[in-house]
Design a protein around this motif. Sequence first.
Motif, short mmCIF file in Angstrom:
data_model
loop_
_atom_site.label_atom_id
_atom_site.label_comp_id
_atom_site.label_asym_id
_atom_site.label_seq_id
_atom_site.Cartn_x
_atom_site.Cartn_y
_atom_site.Cartn_z
N ARG A 1 17.44 48.83 27.82
CA ARG A 1 17.27 49.70 28.98
C ARG A 1 18.29 49.46 30.08
O ARG A 1 18.54 50.35 30.90
CB ARG A 1 15.85 49.49 29.55
CG ARG A 1 14.75 49.88 28.56
CD ARG A 1 13.45 49.19 28.87
NE ARG A 1 12.39 49.66 27.97
CZ ARG A 1 12.17 49.18 26.76
NH1 ARG A 1 12.94 48.23 26.26
NH2 ARG A 1 11.18 49.65 26.02
N PHE B 1 13.42 56.26 24.77
CA PHE B 1 14.07 55.48 25.83
C PHE B 1 13.47 54.09 25.97
O PHE B 1 14.13 53.17 26.44
CB PHE B 1 13.97 56.22 27.17
CG PHE B 1 15.07 57.24 27.39
CD1 PHE B 1 16.40 56.90 27.18
CD2 PHE B 1 14.77 58.52 27.82
CE1 PHE B 1 17.41 57.83 27.38
CE2 PHE B 1 15.78 59.45 28.02
CZ PHE B 1 17.10 59.11 27.81
N HIS C 1 18.38 52.40 25.63
CA HIS C 1 18.78 53.15 26.83
C HIS C 1 19.62 54.37 26.48
O HIS C 1 19.83 55.24 27.32
CB HIS C 1 19.56 52.24 27.78
CG HIS C 1 20.93 51.87 27.27
ND1 HIS C 1 21.14 50.87 26.33
CD2 HIS C 1 22.16 52.39 27.55
CE1 HIS C 1 22.43 50.78 26.07
NE2 HIS C 1 23.07 51.68 26.78
N ARG C 2 20.11 54.43 25.23
CA ARG C 2 20.92 55.58 24.80
C ARG C 2 20.26 56.23 23.60
O ARG C 2 19.99 55.58 22.60
CB ARG C 2 22.33 55.14 24.43
CG ARG C 2 23.15 56.26 23.78
CD ARG C 2 24.52 55.80 23.31
NE ARG C 2 25.43 55.63 24.42
CZ ARG C 2 26.74 55.43 24.27
NH1 ARG C 2 27.28 55.38 23.07
NH2 ARG C 2 27.51 55.27 25.33
N ARG D 1 20.40 54.86 31.69
CA ARG D 1 20.01 55.65 30.52
C ARG D 1 21.11 56.66 30.19
O ARG D 1 21.73 57.22 31.09
CB ARG D 1 18.70 56.40 30.79
CG ARG D 1 17.48 55.48 30.77
CD ARG D 1 16.21 56.28 30.97
NE ARG D 1 15.02 55.45 30.74
CZ ARG D 1 13.77 55.90 30.81
NH1 ARG D 1 13.54 57.18 31.10
NH2 ARG D 1 12.76 55.09 30.59
#
Length: 620
Positions: A24, A338, A342-343, A373
Motif C-alpha cells: 500500500r 487495493f 497498491h497497484r 495507489r
Amino acid sequence: MAIPQHTIDQILDRIDLIDLIGQRVKLKKTGRTYSGCCPFHQEKSPSFHVYRDKQYYHCFGCQANGNAIRFLMEYENRTFPDVVKELASLASIELPKDQFDAKKPTYKKKAVPQEPSTPRSLDPKNNSSETSHFQADPDPFEFVEPDSSEIFIPFEEPEGNLYDLLENIAQYYEQQLTQHPHAQQYFQQRGLTTQTIQNWRLGYAPEGWQHLEQAFPRDIDGIKQIGLIRTSDTGRDFDLLRDRVIFPIRDHKGRVVGFGGRALNNDIKPKYINSPDSEVFHKNQLLYGLYEGSKNKANDWLMVEGYMDVIALSQANIHGAVATLGTASNTDHLNLLFRRNHRITIAFDGDSAGQKAARRTLEIALPLLNDGRELKFFILPPEHDPDSLIRREGVEKFKALWEASPLLSDFLYVLLSQSYDISTPEGKSQVMGELRNLTNLLPEKGSYRYLLTQSFREKLGLGRRFTPKVNNDAALSFNIQTRVEDYAIALLISHPFLYQQFTILQEHIPEEELLADVLNILDKLFPKLPEDQDASLYYVLGAMTQYHYVILDLLERTNIFSLIDSPEKAFNLAKEYVLTLQGIYLRKKMKKPQSLKESQHLRKQLNELTKQISLQLLQS
C-alpha cells in the motif's frame, strides 16, 4: 468474550508487516528499517519507518504508529473485527467461533419418514435389506421413493448448514461433468487441461428441470434459500441452472458460496446465469479468482471480464486475474484488490464499448486513489480477450503487454485528447475542463490531484517543459501506451540516416533502454547503409533480428509512416525527440550524481538544453 490476547499475538507474529504495508505504501530499505512517505500526512521527505523485527511502524512527522491491525484500521478506515478477520485468514488462524461465527447460515431439512414402532433393523428376526435405507441418510444422488403401503411418522432432522449444502452441490456438479462428454468437450475446446478443470472444480448442471430435488430431496429449503431452485408463476419448482457448464464461486476462505453457469449453446440467452444474492453470496463484494490468486501468492492483480479469462491465465501460470460476477466493477471490488497491492490493472476491450466501460470505471476508481495507489489500464487489441490473446501471442508477449499498460495519467490523457482538437486553444481548454471534472472526484487529501493537472498542462504545452508535438490520431493509440523512446526507435528504423542526430544521447542514455541497443547497432551499420530508403529499412531490420518482434510492434503501434510525409518532417521530429530525451536522461542522472562536480556539470547541460528548447519553440 474478547478475543484472547495470545490469538491476536499469534496473528501479528505470522503477518509480515513489511509485505502488508509495502502493498500500500512504497517502501525502501534503509539500514535495518524500511522507510517511505507517510500515508497519514503529506510530506516530501520520508519520515515513515517500518521495523520488521518489531512488527511495528512509526512516523516521526505525525507520530502515527502501531502494528498491522492498527495500520489497516487507520489506512482503510475499517473496524477492528473486519481487520482481525482478514489478518487471521491471511495467517491461516481460526478465530474463536463465538466471536465471529455465532450465527451460522442454516436451513430446515425435510423430514425423513420413520415407522411408529421399533425399527425392523433392531429386530433380530428381521434382517431384510429392503428397509436398510431407513437406517442411514439416503444417497444424495439417488432418491428412493418410500413404500406408500406402510404408515410412517415423520421426525425432524437437525438443521442443515448452507455452506455444507453448497459444497455438496459443487461435488454433485463435478460428478455430473464426468458423465456428460458434450460438457467436457466445451472445456477441452477452450484449451483447458484435466488438471485445470479439477483445480477450478468445474462441473455441469444436467438438463432436467428438477435434478437438484432428486439429488437432494431433504435440502430443498436450503436450495431455495441459495436461489438454485425457483418457483414458476404456476407454482411449480424448477432448477435455475440447466444444461450449463458450472463455475463454482469461492469466498476469501475458499468456501463455495455460489455458482456461475454458462450455456453450451451460444444461441441461448442469457449466456451466463449466476446464483442470486443470498445470505452467503453477495456478488458486489466478491471477485471470481480472488481466493485462488491469494492461494498462489499472487502479487500483481488484473481485473478481467469473464471466468474463462481468469482460468486461462491461471493455467498459463499467470495468477492474480479476477473477474466480477456478472456485474460492473464497483468500489468494493477495487478496494478488495487495493488491500492486496497498491497497484492494480483493469483490462478493457479496445472497442467503443470498452472505452465507455473504462470511463465508468474511472469515475468509480478516482475517489479511491489515495497517495501511493496506482491504477493501470490494459486495453486489449480488437477482437481479443485475455483468453484468446494469450493463446495467440503466448505467455511472454502477454506479460510484456500487461507490463506496458499505461498508468491512469497517461491513459486519461489519451482518452480525453482524442475527443478534442488539441492543436487549438479551444480544444486544450475543453480537455482541461474535462480533467477538472474528473480530478474533483479524487481525494482532497494528497498530491495526486495537483500532479495530474500539472502533467496535463505540460503535455498540452501549457507548462515550461517541452514535449514533442505529434499527430494525435496517428500516434496516440487507445490500445497501448507509447513512450517517446518508442517513437524515437520507430523513427530510426524507418529513417536510419537520422542516426547521427541521435548520437548525442549515447552519453546519457541508460544501458537497459532498448534505444541504447538500437543506437549501438546503428553505429556499426551506418557506414554500410544502402542509399535507397527502402533498402536501408530492410537492411536495418535484418541486423536486428533479436528485437524483430518488438520493433515490428513499435512500427505498427506508433504508425510512424503516417506521421512523416517528407524528409523535412522526419528531420524535425528527430530534433524534437532528441531534445525531449536529452531532458529526460539528464534529469534521471541528476537524481543520482556520482559527485558534486558531475552534479554541477549536469545542471549546466540542462540549462543549455532549456535554452535550445526555448529557441525551438520560438521557431516552431
